[in-house]
Enzyme design. Structure first.
Site: not given
Length: 203
Positions: A15, A66, A92, A144, A157, A161
């Site tokens: 964030a 994370v 996120n 996404s 990626y 997702k």
């Protein structure tokens, strides 16, 4: 439409900038105190904390990678110490590698899957265990356009997702009995700091 989360707290991973920053600020406008997670951009996270405090809400910056379970445990210890009424969690944080499938290295695949998919699992598990004791909450996973469309040069990626979407469905089915909602929001292209660096004419 207006709605209040007055008295609740939220944790948003990744964030310190971009989409995560926007989510953190909107949660604050909706009444939440907010924990602003960052991995390396402490200055960015501190700036977001300042903006949230200017809105009249409480905020803290909390570092965590994370992709690492020990780091996540430490993050939740810090966040729950400050905000025991954590009822909103947003997964996120994410990374990507722009490289052709045949050129992608194992370490690059691992970095993306560990951060995006494993991180989503570990954070969801930690947040849900706490929300179960509170009697409910809401977990939002950021997907996404890659959830549905194959994007060349983004195989790691896209895989992460797509995995997040199915993980969300299973988590929602299992956690609903505890009054915990789990949803996946899948934005299309968004002009943020990272995408501007990728292409000057991104918009």
């Amino acid at each position: 439409m207006t709605f209040s989360l007055e008295g609740s707290a939220a944790l948003v991973t990744g964030a310190s900038k971009g989409i995560g920053k926007g989510i953190a600020l909107e949660l604050a406008r909706s009444g939440c105190d907010v924990a602003v997670n960052y991995n390396s951009d402490r200055a960015g996270a501190d700036a977001v904390v300042g903006e949230i405090e200017a809105l009249g809400r409480r905020a803290i910056a909390v570092q965590a990678d994370v992709a690492q379970s020990a780091s996540i445990r430490a993050m939740f210890d810090t966040v729950l110490g400050a905000f025991p009424n954590l009822r909103v969690h947003v997964n996120n944080a994410g990374v990507q590698t722009w490289k052709a499938l045949l050129d992608l290295e194992e370490a690059e695949w691992d970095r993306v899957i560990d951060t995006n998919l494993k991180g989503c699992f570990l954070c969801t598990q930690a947040a849900a265990r706490h929300m179960k004791t509170l009697g409910g909450g809401s977990i939002v996973n950021i997907g996404s356009g890659c959830n549905k469309v194959a994007f060349p040069h983004l195989v790691d990626y896209t895989a992460s997702k797509g995995g997040i979407e199915m993980f969300t469905k299973v988590a929602a089915a299992e956690l609903g009995q505890y009054q915990i909602r789990v949803n996946c929001v899948a934005p299309g292209a968004v002009e943020i700091e990272r995408t501007k660096l990728e292409a000057g004419d991104y918009a």
